[in-house]
Each structure stands twice: as C-alpha cells, then as structure tokens.
Design an enzyme around this catalytic site. Structure first.
Site, PDB file in Angstrom:
ATOM      1  N   ILE A 144      36.222  35.018  33.335  1.00  0.00           N
ATOM      2  CA  ILE A 144      36.714  34.729  31.994  1.00  0.00           C
ATOM      3  C   ILE A 144      38.000  35.530  31.724  1.00  0.00           C
ATOM      4  O   ILE A 144      38.824  35.141  30.912  1.00  0.00           O
ATOM      5  CB  ILE A 144      35.607  35.056  30.980  1.00  0.00           C
ATOM      6  N   ASP A 145      38.172  36.643  32.450  1.00  0.00           N
ATOM      7  CA  ASP A 145      39.332  37.515  32.204  1.00  0.00           C
ATOM      8  C   ASP A 145      40.641  36.928  32.742  1.00  0.00           C
ATOM      9  O   ASP A 145      41.712  37.456  32.440  1.00  0.00           O
ATOM     10  CB  ASP A 145      39.123  38.885  32.862  1.00  0.00           C
TER      11      ASP A 145
HETATM   12  N1  LIG Z   1      33.693  44.723  47.692  1.00  0.00           N
HETATM   13  C1  LIG Z   1      32.604  43.990  47.687  1.00  0.00           C
HETATM   14  N2  LIG Z   1      32.039  43.570  48.855  1.00  0.00           N
HETATM   15  C2  LIG Z   1      30.924  42.807  48.856  1.00  0.00           C
HETATM   16  N3  LIG Z   1      30.302  42.406  47.719  1.00  0.00           N
HETATM   17  C3  LIG Z   1      30.797  42.799  46.552  1.00  0.00           C
HETATM   18  C4  LIG Z   1      31.976  43.614  46.465  1.00  0.00           C
HETATM   19  N4  LIG Z   1      32.247  43.821  45.145  1.00  0.00           N
HETATM   20  C5  LIG Z   1      31.269  43.206  44.463  1.00  0.00           C
HETATM   21  N5  LIG Z   1      30.407  42.589  45.294  1.00  0.00           N
HETATM   22  C6  LIG Z   1      29.230  41.814  44.905  1.00  0.00           C
HETATM   23  O1  LIG Z   1      29.654  40.623  44.234  1.00  0.00           O
HETATM   24  C7  LIG Z   1      28.803  40.351  43.131  1.00  0.00           C
HETATM   25  C8  LIG Z   1      29.609  40.205  41.864  1.00  0.00           C
HETATM   26  O2  LIG Z   1      30.513  41.304  41.707  1.00  0.00           O
HETATM   27  P1  LIG Z   1      30.956  41.814  40.251  1.00  0.00           P
HETATM   28  O3  LIG Z   1      29.758  42.191  39.473  1.00  0.00           O
HETATM   29  O4  LIG Z   1      32.012  42.814  40.440  1.00  0.00           O
HETATM   30  O5  LIG Z   1      31.483  40.511  39.526  1.00  0.00           O
HETATM   31  P2  LIG Z   1      32.723  39.599  39.841  1.00  0.00           P
HETATM   32  O6  LIG Z   1      32.394  38.647  40.911  1.00  0.00           O
HETATM   33  O7  LIG Z   1      33.918  40.453  40.063  1.00  0.00           O
HETATM   34  O8  LIG Z   1      32.808  38.769  38.505  1.00  0.00           O
HETATM   35  P3  LIG Z   1      33.318  39.265  37.059  1.00  0.00           P
HETATM   36  O9  LIG Z   1      33.973  40.596  37.251  1.00  0.00           O
HETATM   37  O10 LIG Z   1      34.250  38.218  36.630  1.00  0.00           O
HETATM   38  O11 LIG Z   1      32.117  39.314  36.226  1.00  0.00           O
HETATM   39  C9  LIG Z   1      27.782  41.482  43.064  1.00  0.00           C
HETATM   40  O12 LIG Z   1      26.574  41.028  43.604  1.00  0.00           O
HETATM   41  C10 LIG Z   1      28.403  42.582  43.894  1.00  0.00           C
HETATM   42  O13 LIG Z   1      27.422  43.383  44.547  1.00  0.00           O
HETATM   43  O1  LIG Z   2      28.260  43.343  30.430  1.00  0.00           O
HETATM   44  P1  LIG Z   2      28.466  42.629  31.714  1.00  0.00           P
HETATM   45  O2  LIG Z   2      27.624  41.440  31.886  1.00  0.00           O
HETATM   46  O3  LIG Z   2      28.404  43.525  32.901  1.00  0.00           O
HETATM   47  O4  LIG Z   2      29.927  42.020  31.710  1.00  0.00           O
HETATM   48  C1  LIG Z   2      31.030  42.553  31.054  1.00  0.00           C
HETATM   49  C2  LIG Z   2      32.296  42.234  31.803  1.00  0.00           C
HETATM   50  O5  LIG Z   2      32.288  40.961  32.391  1.00  0.00           O
HETATM   51  C3  LIG Z   2      33.503  40.277  32.119  1.00  0.00           C
HETATM   52  O6  LIG Z   2      33.233  39.281  31.187  1.00  0.00           O
HETATM   53  C4  LIG Z   2      34.050  39.599  33.357  1.00  0.00           C
HETATM   54  O7  LIG Z   2      34.416  40.521  34.314  1.00  0.00           O
HETATM   55  C5  LIG Z   2      34.433  41.346  31.561  1.00  0.00           C
HETATM   56  O8  LIG Z   2      35.355  40.843  30.647  1.00  0.00           O
HETATM   57  C6  LIG Z   2      33.474  42.304  30.941  1.00  0.00           C
HETATM   58  O9  LIG Z   2      33.968  43.602  30.941  1.00  0.00           O
END
Ligand SMILES: Nc1ncnc2c1ncn2[C@@H]1O[C@H](COP(=O)(O)OP(=O)(O)OP(=O)(O)O)[C@@H](O)[C@H]1O
Ligand SMILES: O=P(O)(O)OC[C@H]1O[C@](O)(CO)[C@@H](O)[C@@H]1O
Ligand SMILES: [Mg+2]
Length: 522
Positions: free
Chosen positions: A256-257
C-alpha cells in the site's frame, strides 16, 4: 489435450535467446551471493543482453536455463473463443519495454525489460499444472482480486484445475493444510477486503518452504507481497533452481506504501489514496466547524510518503503534509508551530496530514523508545500522530494565548482493509493474467508489474535491491508544496546539497537502500 512438440524445433524461448545472442552480446556476470534476511542465497547470474546504441535487456530466468530440452505445447489460448479473434494476441518474443521514456536525440537506448503476456508456446500441459498462491506481509486492497484473477486465468485461459491457497503467509507452507481454490470458491472475493487465504509476517524458512513445494508436487508458485516477500520469493527461486525443479516462481508486488521500485505504482495504492479522502474530509469538516480547530490525519507510509502526498494533492483541503522523506521541525522561525499559528489566525482552522514514518527521529528522541522490530524484522514505528497531537496541544497551551482544538483521526487500518476500487481491480486483473502467462511460458524468478503502462517481467533483484521514496527536489513534491503553501523546512544550503547529490532521474539509491524515484514529473 494438446500434442507435445519437439523442444529442439519449437522452443520460442530458446529460439528467442539464440536470436538475441546473434543480435546482441550476452553479458555473463559472476554468480552473486546475498544475505537475504534469514538466509544467504547464492544467486544465479543476472541475464543481461546488450545490443546496439546502448540497448540493454535485463531479462528474467527461464526454466530452460537450468532444465534443457523441456517439451513445449501450443498455447491453448489460440483456440479460446475470446482471444482467437484478437489480432496479434500473442506477444512477440522480441518485445521489450524501455525503463526510461524521456530521452534526448543522442541518448543511449538504455535499460529494457521483457514484455509480459501470452506466448505462442507454453511449457506446461494444463493437466500437469499444480499451482499455489500465497499472500504475505501487511494487508492491501486488491489482494483478493489478484487471488481471484490468478485462479480465473489459470482455469479459464489454460484449463488448470489444481490450484491451492497457502494459508497464513510463508509459514503456511510447512505448518498448515492448503485451501483448494476453485473459480467457485473465489467468486465475488474481489468485493471483500483482506485476503481469503490469510497473511503473516515472519515465519520464513527457505528449506522448509521448498521442501513443501517439492513434497506437494507444486510446479507454479504465485507469491503476493511487498519488498520482504519478494526477497523471500527470490530465495525460493534460487533454491528451486539449485534443486533443478521444474517449478515457476512468480512474484506479484504488493504494498500500500507504493515503495516498490521500477514499476509505475503498486496495486491498492489508488484505493488507499481514494479512501484517505474520507478521513481528510472528516478532519476538514471538524476543523471548519470548530473554533481554532486543527484536523490531524495519520496515513500509512513507513518509509515513503506517497499516500500522504497524493492524498494531499487530491484533497486540496490540506494545509500541511509531513512525510518521512522531508525533515521538519516544530519550534522557531520556519517551524511547524509558527506555520500553524499563522494558518489559524488567517483561516480559523487547518488540516495536517502526517505519514506514519514522518519525523521518527524527533519522536524517538522525545519518547526515548527502543528499536523494537516486528516478526519480519521491520522496525516498529512510534505513533507520530499521537506524539504530534500532544506536542501541538502542549505548545499552544503553554507558549501562546491562543486556545486551540485538535481532532486526531487515525484511519490507517481502515484504509488498508477496504476492497480495491474499480481501477485497482482492473490493474490487479492485468497483474494476475500477466503472472499466469509468464509462468505458463516457462519464465520463472520474476516479478510482474507495469513500466510506463505496459506489463513487464522484472528480475527479482530489480524489485528487491532498493525501496522507492518521494523525491523532495522533484516537481511532484513542489506541486504538493504549492497546493498547501506549507514551509518546506529546508534552508537553501540543504536544497543545494540535496541537488548536488542528485544522480540521473531514475533509481537514485541512497545509503539506506532506498531509491528516490521521479514521480511522473513532466
Ligand atoms: N530478506 C528476507 N528474506 C526472506 N524472507 C523475508 C525477508 N524479509 C522478509 N521476509 C519474509 O517475507 C514475509 C513478508 O515480509 P514483510 O513482513 O516485511 O512484508 P512485506 O512483504 O515487505 O510487505 P509490506 O511491508 O508491504 O507489508 C515475511 O514472512 C518475512 O519473514
Ligand atoms: O501493523 P502491521 O500489520 O504490521 O502493518 C503496518 C505496516 O504495513 C504497511 O501497511 C505496509 O508495509 C505499512 O504502511 C505499515 O507500517
Ligand atoms: Mg515491506
């Protein structure tokens, strides 16, 4: 049932690469290794093809890169009544999309990506496909639409019937049963927020995930998630490749960011900006109806202020927008308090929008908070909205004669939980269809996304190497500043220094791995 054709004679990917090699130089680079959070993956070499006049194709892997002589089959879409009539429905194998479209007469042709879409030959028979879908990270409008459209595309276009949902994010691969996904099961889910298969942070275990893929006989993996998820997907692809499995690993970028680089915009962002209007409107109504009233709205945006900036531009009721990329200060000349006082005196009310990642250095300095992280390793942010409310109230109570009224609205999770709007639904449909076409055509280790309005296949490393941020020396931020008339909180020296830092307009990587991207400036 389609007949199996000889891979040596009709293998468009191999043909394509042979033609490409004839036309262009293929640059062989050394295998890279990268620490990817919990795992260190030995990365396969990037496929970079160079050509005349500075042409560069940053290509994506193909199953035939490590499994030679795979059979191919005619694409079943050629007999599909809806598509058979479309002239040139199949994408030309030489089609690429330029990353940079603002060029000068003598500019080199620059970086290109492989155009997404259906290919004449596919590398999977319909009844051979066993697909799975997983959603990871935070919620985002459109997740259900992407799930629905992947199921629909696999089923309706390619006749695939074995599709499963992995429950609750990455950890679901090894700790839960799967959820069967049929067209009936996903019918109508695009009208609901959230994700019907669940999501989570943390729980990434590369070996266990690939074991689960192998044990279940899954051969197409669709991974929907943000930057962290795509890093995990890249490591899954590398492990699948190391084991020599015929498994296509496909990423669909979600956040969403809007902080994913290269692509035009991420799905759900448009909906988020639209939904944010409701909160801003409410803040404006409150502010207008009460004496000396400030409406303060916090919006999401951990490291990037795109939602706040676009919501502010769209609304025109906002007097000040604070984002992580733009430093601000409270006290003294040119500070926020001085500006608030001025606006209240002029107008009797004002609206402030603050992105959740804005001013984190100020907040943690004043609250002395520790460096807590979520299960995925993302830094947990302090609540800048609450902090700012208290600071503003404290300032006006103790340091001025002016009595103010402050209404703080935090709609963050409400915005994230809504279903996607019409334009995001169409966008999600294109993403899902492109993802399925790519996997069926044997591509793997890629993320799908639009570049200048055209769907492309992008190598994982282009999506994961950095995060996208608002460029505050760019025209879009200037447009925003001129709509709010807020102080820019920068002195001339800061601006000169920031301009001196500026590399060519696209993909300027900062020390912390963020990319500052031009926001459609014209
Ligand atoms: N560097 C990495 N290598 C492997 N898996 C990862 C890594 N970083 C995050 N993950 C895994 O990916 C999944 C999602 O990561 P995270 O919670 O950071 O959300 P995201 O995919 O970045 O989405 P958002 O930040 O938009 O919510 C988690 O299960 C996390 O353990
Ligand atoms: O509270 P949660 O579910 O970890 O997610 C919050 C974060 O997820 C996002 O919606 C997406 O990375 C960020 O804007 C926000 O900081
Ligand atoms: Mg993330």
């Amino acid at each position: 049932m389609h007949s199996v054709t000889n891979s040596a004679s009709i293998d468009d990917n191999n043909c394509d690469r042979k033609t490409a090699r004839r036309k262009h130089k293929v640059k062989v680079t050394q295998p890279r290794s990268e620490v990817m959070g919990p795992v260190t993956a030995v990365l396969s070499e990037p496929k970079v093809v160079t050509g005349d006049h500075g042409f560069v194709l940053e290509d994506v892997p193909h199953l035939t890169d490590y499994i030679p002589h795979l059979p191919t089959y005619p694409n079943p879409l050629q007999d599909h009544p809806a598509y058979a009539v479309v002239e040139q429905y199949f994408v030309d194998m030489d089609d690429t999309i330029a990353q940079k479209i603002v060029v000068h007469a003598n500019s080199p042709r620059g970086t290109h990506f492989r155009r997404a879409g259906p290919r004449q030959k596919v590398y999977f028979k319909s009844d051979e496909v066993h697909a799975c879908i997983v959603t990871c990270g935070g919620l985002c409008p459109g997740l259900n639409t992407v799930i629905r459209e992947i199921v629909g595309s696999l089923h309706d276009m390619y006749g695939v019937t074995r599709i499963e949902g992995i429950e609750g994010g990455y950890r679901g691969f090894y700790s839960r049963n799967t959820i069967p996904l049929t067209p009936k099961a996903v019918n109508g889910i695009h009208k609901r927020g959230g994700t019907i298969i669940g999501t989570s942070r943390g729980g990434y275990d590369n070996k266990k995930i690939v074991n689960s893929i192998e044990d279940r006989g899954i051969n197409q993996v669709y991974i929907i998630g943000g930057d962290g998820t795509q890093k995990g997907a890249s490591a899954i692809y590398e492990e699948v490749r190391r084991r020599g499995l015929k498994v296509a690993v496909v990423g669909i970028p979600k956040t969403i960011d809007n902080d994913i680089p290269v692509i035009d915009q991420s799905f759900g962002f448009d909906t988020a900006v639209e939904e944010a209007q409701r909160a801003i409107n409410a803040a404006h109504v409150e502010a207008e109806s009460n004496e000396n009233c400030i409406g303060l709205v916090k919006l999401m945006g951990r490291n990037s202020g795109f939602i706040a900036m676009y919501a502010t531009l769209a609304s025109r009721d906002v007097d000040c927008c604070l984002i992580p990329e733009s430093y601000f200060y409270l006290e003294g000349p040119g500070g926020l308090f001085e500006y608030i006082e001025k606006r209240i005196k002029e107008n009797g009310h004002m609206v402030i929008v603050v992105a959740e990642g804005a001013g984190q250095d100020l907040v943690s300095e004043s609250l002395r908070t520790n460096d807590a992280k979520d299960a995925s390793g993302n830094k947990l942010l302090d609540d800048v909205g609450l902090w700012l409310s208290q600071k503003i109230k404290g300032h006006f109570k103790t340091k001025t004669e002016m009595e103010i009224n402050l209404k703080y609205i935090d709609p963050t999770y409400m915005i994230r939980a809504v279903p996607s709007n019409a334009s995001d639904n169409v966008y999600c449909t294109l993403l899902a269809q492109s993802a399925v076409h790519g996997a069926m055509a044997g591509y793997t280790g890629f993320t799908v996304g639009p570049v200048h309005g055209r769907e492309c296949y992008l190598p994982f490393y282009r999506i994961t190497e950095k995060q996208n941020q608002v460029v505050i020396t760019d025209r879009m931020w200037a447009r925003m500043l001129s709509s709010t008339n807020q102080p820019c909180f920068l002195n001339t020296k800061d601006i000169i220094e920031s301009n001196m830092d500026e590399a060519p307009p696209t993909d300027r990587v900062t020390d912390n791995g963020f990319v500052t991207k031009e926001t459609n400036a014209c």
